[in-house]
Design a protein around this motif. Structure first.
Motif, mmCIF file in Angstrom:
data_model
loop_
_atom_site.group_PDB
_atom_site.id
_atom_site.type_symbol
_atom_site.label_atom_id
_atom_site.label_comp_id
_atom_site.label_asym_id
_atom_site.label_seq_id
_atom_site.Cartn_x
_atom_site.Cartn_y
_atom_site.Cartn_z
ATOM 1 N N TYR B 2 0.930 -1.369 0.059
ATOM 2 C CA TYR B 2 0.123 0.131 -0.066
ATOM 3 C C TYR B 2 0.894 1.353 0.085
ATOM 4 O O TYR B 2 1.971 1.278 0.838
ATOM 5 C CB TYR B 2 -0.773 -0.159 1.155
ATOM 6 C CG TYR B 2 -1.779 1.036 1.104
ATOM 7 C CD1 TYR B 2 -2.902 1.041 0.115
ATOM 8 C CD2 TYR B 2 -1.664 2.094 2.009
ATOM 9 C CE1 TYR B 2 -3.750 2.190 0.327
ATOM 10 C CE2 TYR B 2 -2.688 3.287 1.744
ATOM 11 C CZ TYR B 2 -3.915 3.130 1.135
ATOM 12 O OH TYR B 2 -4.682 4.046 1.125
ATOM 13 N N ASP B 5 -2.013 7.993 -0.459
ATOM 14 C CA ASP B 5 -2.272 8.977 -1.475
ATOM 15 C C ASP B 5 -2.214 10.231 -0.364
ATOM 16 O O ASP B 5 -1.995 10.338 0.660
ATOM 17 C CB ASP B 5 -3.710 8.759 -2.143
ATOM 18 C CG ASP B 5 -4.881 8.716 -0.830
ATOM 19 O OD1 ASP B 5 -4.661 9.009 -0.048
ATOM 20 O OD2 ASP B 5 -6.072 8.342 -1.500
ATOM 21 N N TYR B 7 -4.562 11.830 0.705
ATOM 22 C CA TYR B 7 -5.469 11.996 1.955
ATOM 23 C C TYR B 7 -4.721 11.253 2.949
ATOM 24 O O TYR B 7 -4.599 11.918 4.262
ATOM 25 C CB TYR B 7 -6.677 11.095 1.732
ATOM 26 C CG TYR B 7 -7.559 11.919 0.793
ATOM 27 C CD1 TYR B 7 -8.384 12.993 1.039
ATOM 28 C CD2 TYR B 7 -7.658 11.393 -0.519
ATOM 29 C CE1 TYR B 7 -9.083 13.413 -0.103
ATOM 30 C CE2 TYR B 7 -8.393 11.681 -1.412
ATOM 31 C CZ TYR B 7 -9.123 13.073 -1.095
ATOM 32 O OH TYR B 7 -10.092 13.463 -2.129
ATOM 33 N N ASP B 8 -4.301 10.262 2.846
ATOM 34 C CA ASP B 8 -3.368 9.308 4.108
ATOM 35 C C ASP B 8 -2.316 10.190 4.636
ATOM 36 O O ASP B 8 -2.022 10.550 5.561
ATOM 37 C CB ASP B 8 -2.964 7.997 3.183
ATOM 38 C CG ASP B 8 -3.878 7.107 3.134
ATOM 39 O OD1 ASP B 8 -4.843 6.796 3.729
ATOM 40 O OD2 ASP B 8 -3.795 6.618 1.843
ATOM 41 N N ARG B 150 -7.262 -0.701 8.825
ATOM 42 C CA ARG B 150 -6.433 -0.025 9.370
ATOM 43 C C ARG B 150 -7.096 1.690 9.274
ATOM 44 O O ARG B 150 -7.098 2.556 10.266
ATOM 45 C CB ARG B 150 -5.159 0.293 8.723
ATOM 46 C CG ARG B 150 -4.078 1.061 9.306
ATOM 47 C CD ARG B 150 -2.693 1.275 8.308
ATOM 48 N NE ARG B 150 -2.960 2.079 7.361
ATOM 49 C CZ ARG B 150 -2.862 3.427 7.075
ATOM 50 N NH1 ARG B 150 -2.867 4.008 8.124
ATOM 51 N NH2 ARG B 150 -3.223 4.036 6.045
ATOM 52 N N GLN B 151 -7.522 1.923 8.085
ATOM 53 C CA GLN B 151 -8.061 3.126 7.798
ATOM 54 C C GLN B 151 -9.261 3.575 8.718
ATOM 55 O O GLN B 151 -9.445 4.691 9.149
ATOM 56 C CB GLN B 151 -8.297 3.179 6.308
ATOM 57 C CG GLN B 151 -7.223 3.622 5.641
ATOM 58 C CD GLN B 151 -7.190 3.874 4.238
ATOM 59 O OE1 GLN B 151 -7.938 4.439 3.833
ATOM 60 N NE2 GLN B 151 -6.282 3.263 3.391
ATOM 61 N N TRP B 152 -10.183 2.617 8.653
ATOM 62 C CA TRP B 152 -11.317 2.739 9.665
ATOM 63 C C TRP B 152 -11.090 2.880 11.104
ATOM 64 O O TRP B 152 -11.736 3.760 11.591
ATOM 65 C CB TRP B 152 -12.214 1.366 9.429
ATOM 66 C CG TRP B 152 -13.386 1.333 10.398
ATOM 67 C CD1 TRP B 152 -14.440 2.148 10.761
ATOM 68 C CD2 TRP B 152 -13.310 0.396 11.524
ATOM 69 N NE1 TRP B 152 -14.964 1.706 11.715
ATOM 70 C CE2 TRP B 152 -14.566 0.424 12.275
ATOM 71 C CE3 TRP B 152 -12.239 -0.435 11.817
ATOM 72 C CZ2 TRP B 152 -14.551 -0.068 13.494
ATOM 73 C CZ3 TRP B 152 -12.430 -1.112 13.169
ATOM 74 C CH2 TRP B 152 -13.777 -1.068 13.825
ATOM 75 N N VAL B 279 -22.324 3.602 7.070
ATOM 76 C CA VAL B 279 -20.778 3.402 7.661
ATOM 77 C C VAL B 279 -19.755 2.747 6.660
ATOM 78 O O VAL B 279 -18.670 2.829 6.855
ATOM 79 C CB VAL B 279 -20.748 2.947 9.138
ATOM 80 C CG1 VAL B 279 -21.566 3.947 9.921
ATOM 81 C CG2 VAL B 279 -20.924 1.725 9.172
ATOM 82 N N GLU B 280 -20.166 1.991 5.571
ATOM 83 C CA GLU B 280 -19.478 0.945 4.956
ATOM 84 C C GLU B 280 -18.832 1.740 3.815
ATOM 85 O O GLU B 280 -19.568 2.308 3.007
ATOM 86 C CB GLU B 280 -20.125 -0.177 4.474
ATOM 87 C CG GLU B 280 -19.269 -1.322 3.912
ATOM 88 C CD GLU B 280 -18.690 -2.102 5.130
ATOM 89 O OE1 GLU B 280 -19.120 -2.173 6.100
ATOM 90 O OE2 GLU B 280 -17.733 -2.455 4.777
ATOM 91 N N PRO B 281 -17.813 1.665 3.622
ATOM 92 C CA PRO B 281 -16.970 2.202 2.304
ATOM 93 C C PRO B 281 -17.482 1.506 1.215
ATOM 94 O O PRO B 281 -17.774 0.302 1.486
ATOM 95 C CB PRO B 281 -15.322 1.893 2.578
ATOM 96 C CG PRO B 281 -15.183 1.676 4.075
ATOM 97 C CD PRO B 281 -16.579 1.050 4.559
ATOM 98 N N PRO B 282 -17.578 1.988 0.032
ATOM 99 C CA PRO B 282 -18.123 1.312 -1.152
ATOM 100 C C PRO B 282 -16.954 0.159 -1.516
ATOM 101 O O PRO B 282 -15.791 0.200 -1.169
ATOM 102 C CB PRO B 282 -17.906 2.241 -2.441
ATOM 103 C CG PRO B 282 -17.065 3.367 -1.875
ATOM 104 C CD PRO B 282 -17.108 3.342 -0.392
ATOM 105 N N ALA B 284 -15.739 -0.237 -4.241
ATOM 106 C CA ALA B 284 -14.755 0.326 -4.935
ATOM 107 C C ALA B 284 -13.462 0.726 -4.241
ATOM 108 O O ALA B 284 -12.482 0.865 -4.619
ATOM 109 C CB ALA B 284 -15.227 1.515 -5.553
ATOM 110 N N GLU B 285 -13.554 1.049 -2.700
ATOM 111 C CA GLU B 285 -12.388 1.457 -1.880
ATOM 112 C C GLU B 285 -11.702 0.212 -1.776
ATOM 113 O O GLU B 285 -10.419 0.338 -1.706
ATOM 114 C CB GLU B 285 -12.987 2.080 -0.777
ATOM 115 C CG GLU B 285 -11.945 2.287 0.252
ATOM 116 C CD GLU B 285 -11.016 3.321 -0.146
ATOM 117 O OE1 GLU B 285 -10.949 3.807 -1.253
ATOM 118 O OE2 GLU B 285 -10.223 3.637 0.587
ATOM 119 N N ARG B 288 -9.737 -0.384 -4.878
ATOM 120 C CA ARG B 288 -8.638 0.436 -4.925
ATOM 121 C C ARG B 288 -7.585 -0.055 -4.211
ATOM 122 O O ARG B 288 -6.289 -0.219 -4.607
ATOM 123 C CB ARG B 288 -9.130 1.958 -4.518
ATOM 124 C CG ARG B 288 -8.111 2.880 -4.669
ATOM 125 C CD ARG B 288 -8.502 4.315 -4.003
ATOM 126 N NE ARG B 288 -8.341 3.953 -2.374
ATOM 127 C CZ ARG B 288 -7.254 4.149 -1.838
ATOM 128 N NH1 ARG B 288 -6.202 4.730 -2.377
ATOM 129 N NH2 ARG B 288 -7.128 4.060 -0.621
#
Ligand code: SF4
Lengths: 155, 543
Positions: B2, B5, B7-8, B150-152, B279-282, B284-285, B288
């Motif tokens: 990983y 980007d 944002y991170d 991790r992101q969540w 609350v769920e990312p799509p 598509a995430e 990605r």
């Protein structure tokens, strides 16, 4: 804390509120405990302690104008869940964090739906400003209006 | 692997500034130590016996050469020239000054690293299979799911003041190399009868003073509901986990006291509610994130090595593991030289490992929870060159999964909670067995040492476990047998009265002798123990 003349009541008065992110008039009287609230049909301000089940208030949200969530110690995070649960249930009144509320927890509290703060010890306004401006983005969907990063990525 | 980007990167940079500000307010006296403590802990900063310790996150144990080199630089600039790889697939520095901490975090942020939530009562760094993406037996690479979580879990507004720390592991194969069922939440990526991937949730495992194996509370959570289900598990815990007693505050106690069924019922109710909350990312995430974990370009090549050099042959035999591509293996760099400190690496060794990863393993390294380093994708054709370089640097110990491959916590040499030292015991045991040339004969034998009941050295999960206790002010060691952290997870049992430092080294040798005497064809120590039970060991130890 203002003297309410009622020993059963431990609520804060509008004077104790240091930060408020709402336009409406604050409730002018103190909040009652969850038990007292469920017993008496006319109260419109209630105080949630860490051990209380915020879901008990859900049937009555229409008539509540103020929920105080007490943080007796800042490390006890149950109040964050209480706040989010109330917002998820559609509660639109004032949600006030009271007690051991510190500047370093402010941003998370805002995200969980708190829109007023009555800390035991006043917060430094500069620190408050820095804390609330800290996060350029957020990773999760929560009780505020912010878009999670995943939503921005896939907009 | 990983890559951040914008944002991170912005989030990690903001965290560095936040911590810099907090440290300043602490030094100015605006924050009390009580108020500062949880903040510094959530940035990996502990106060130990002699100095601050900084624990840097290595998410799911994966890092590249540039990151490993940055870790080496930190060891040299801010510490004493070495670092300590831990059972949480992280690295710790033991001699840090508070005034330097924010600068170290800034250095880390430059290479997409951080120390976020490596301590404190929050969701910790997420661990995974150290052979992820390379293992021949995995269903998929588990790391994209770990990254999603991790992101969540990073800066989670609701779950940053939990009753206690919270550890999550994610795997995707039958063979469990991450001790998944000994975590607060263990997730195994599985496929259902229709062949669709999903996640099995195991909740309420853990070590510490009340070790428990996590029950499976849901066999299949669809991938587009993973975050929502985790959120439900955490919310029930945050609301109802005990806060009156820190020794009863882990989720394992809640699950145990409510019963798995009742806990599950509450989670399911919360889950049904949260599904309405978006609350769920799509998916598509997840897609990605997955693209970052695509296979490197494996090439065909030789499938065997010339074993005429016996030292090389032994290393290949012991320290390399089958890969999903037959021209490759995963190669384990042992951080367990005989008589060394388990998991320690010098800055120079870190740089060498970084170089070798770039040269031979598609620029990837992994930290194992057994405190070793993996080069996940090494061409079999390159093995001899790799081994020669390692051997020359003192990193060629051929002892993976042997009695020399000891897990040891920092113990009384560093840790303020310790009852006894762990490191010297580990050193003496590895020296004893190496000197007698018995390591190879004993085969797979996992020995784990903790300096107190908190079990950071995973002693409950050792084929042989050692627990440091305090006996009237004197360091004393209990011996345990029969634990396992693998798919046949089991908790080790105490043999009987404890031993002093000399006595525990002898006792381990006695237990090893019982095994050699009693073993039947092909049995490992653990198999023999399971067949013959505790009695023969007790007789030999105390008879
Ligand atoms: S097991 Fe005990 S002594 Fe060892 S590191 Fe953990 S807390 Fe410290």
């Amino acid at each position: 804390m203002a003297d309410t003349g009622d020993s059963d009541i431990g609520g804060t008065s509008p004077d104790d509120v240091q930060l408020r992110f709402r336009e409406d008039e604050p409730v002018g009287h103190a909040a009652v405990t969850v038990d007292a609230f469920l017993d008496q049909s006319n109260a419109n301000a209630v105080r949630v302690e860490p051990g209380d089940d915020a879901r008990e208030l859900i049937p009555h949200l229409q008539r509540i104008a103020l929920v105080e969530v007490n943080f007796p110690a800042f490390g006890d995070g149950r109040g964050y869940s209480s706040a989010r649960i109330l917002r998820e249930a559609g509660y639109a009144g004032e949600l006030r964090a009271v007690g051991d509320v510190l500047v370093d927890q402010l941003a998370y509290m805002r995200r969980c739906g708190f829109d007023a703060f009555a800390p035991d010890a006043a917060l430094d306004p500069n620190d408050v400003e820095a804390a609330l401006a800290r996060w350029p983005h957020v990773y999760q969907e929560a009780a505020d209006a912010r878009q999670p990063i995943w939503a921005e990525r896939h907009a | 692997m990983y890559l951040y980007d914008q944002y991170d990167q912005a989030m990690v940079d903001a965290r560095v500034e936040e911590f810099r500000d907090q440290a300043r307010r602490r030094l100015e006296g605006k924050l009390s130590e009580d108020q500062f403590k949880p903040l510094r802990l959530m940035n990996g900063l502990y106060l130990q016996l002699h100095a601050y310790m900084l624990r840097v996150a290595i998410p799911y144990g994966t890092l590249n050469g540039r990151q490993m080199r940055a870790l080496a630089d930190i060891a040299e600039t801010y510490d004493r020239g070495y670092g300590h790889f831990t059972t949480r697939q992280n690295i710790q520095y033991n001699w840090i000054k508070l005034e330097d901490a924010a600068d170290i975090l800034a250095d880390l942020a430059e290479v997409e690293m951080h120390a976020i939530q490596t301590s404190g009562n929050c969701i910790r760094n997420i661990s995974s299979d150290h052979f992820a993406g390379a293992a021949a037996d995995e269903l998929v690479d588990p790391r994209p799911y770990a990254e999603l979580l991790r992101q969540w879990s990073s800066f989670h507004p609701e779950f940053s003041y939990l009753p206690r720390k919270f550890k999550i592991a994610v795997i995707a194969s039958e063979t469990d190399r991450a001790a998944m069922k000994l975590h607060d939440i263990g997730i195994r990526i599985v496929s259902n009868s229709e062949g669709e991937p999903g996640a099995a949730f195991y909740v309420g495992g853990g070590m510490g003073r009340t070790p428990m194996i996590a029950p499976c509370i849901r066999e299949f959570v669809p991938l587009d509901r993973l975050v929502t289900y985790a959120e439900a598990c955490l919310r029930v815990y945050n609301r109802y986990g005990r806060r009156d007693n820190k020794y009863k505050a882990r989720i394992k106690i809640l699950v145990h006291e409510l019963g798995a069924e009742e806990y599950t019922r509450q989670v399911e109710e919360e889950f049904a509610h949260l599904l309405e909350q978006g609350v769920e990312p799509p998916i598509a995430e997840l897609d990605r994130i997955r693209t970052y974990f695509a296979d490197p370009d494996f090439e065909d090549g030789p499938k065997s090595v010339d074993r005429s050099d016996p030292d090389f042959a032994l290393w290949v035999e012991r320290n390399t593991v089958r890969h999903k591509h037959d021209a490759y293996v995963s190669a384990v760099i042992s951080l367990k030289p005989v008589g060394g400190i388990p998991g320690d690496a010098s800055a120079e060794q870190m740089r060498l490992m970084a170089d070798l990863a770039e040269r031979y393993s598609f620029d990837e390294l992994r930290v194992m929870h057994t405190q070793n380093i993996v080069l996940p994708h090494v061409r079999i054709a390159d093995l001899h060159a790799l081994w020669s370089a390692l051997d020359e640097a003192g990193l060629g110990a051929p002892n993976l999964d042997t009695i020399e491959d000891i897990i040891a916590c920092p113990g009384l040499d560093y840790c303020s909670l310790a009852n006894a030292r762990s490191i010297p015991v580990a050193q003496r045991i590895s020296e004893r067995f190496a000197a007698k040339g018995r390591t190879a004969e004993l085969g797979e034998l996992k020995l784990k040492i903790s300096g107190c009941i908190n079990a950071c050295g995973h002693h409950h999960a050792g084929h042989i476990g050692i627990l440091g206790v305090d006996r009237k002010g004197v360091e004393n060691y209990q011996l345990l047998l029969g634990g396992s952290e693998a798919q046949d997870t089991a908790l080790a049992k105490i043999t009987g009265p404890g031993f002093d430092e000399d006595g525990i080294v002898d006792a381990v040798e006695t237990a090893a002798e019982v095994y050699l005497r009693e073993r039947e064809d092909g049995e490992r120590f653990l198999d023999t123990y399971r067949r013959i039970g505790m009695t023969p060991f007790k007789e030999a130890l105390y008879g």
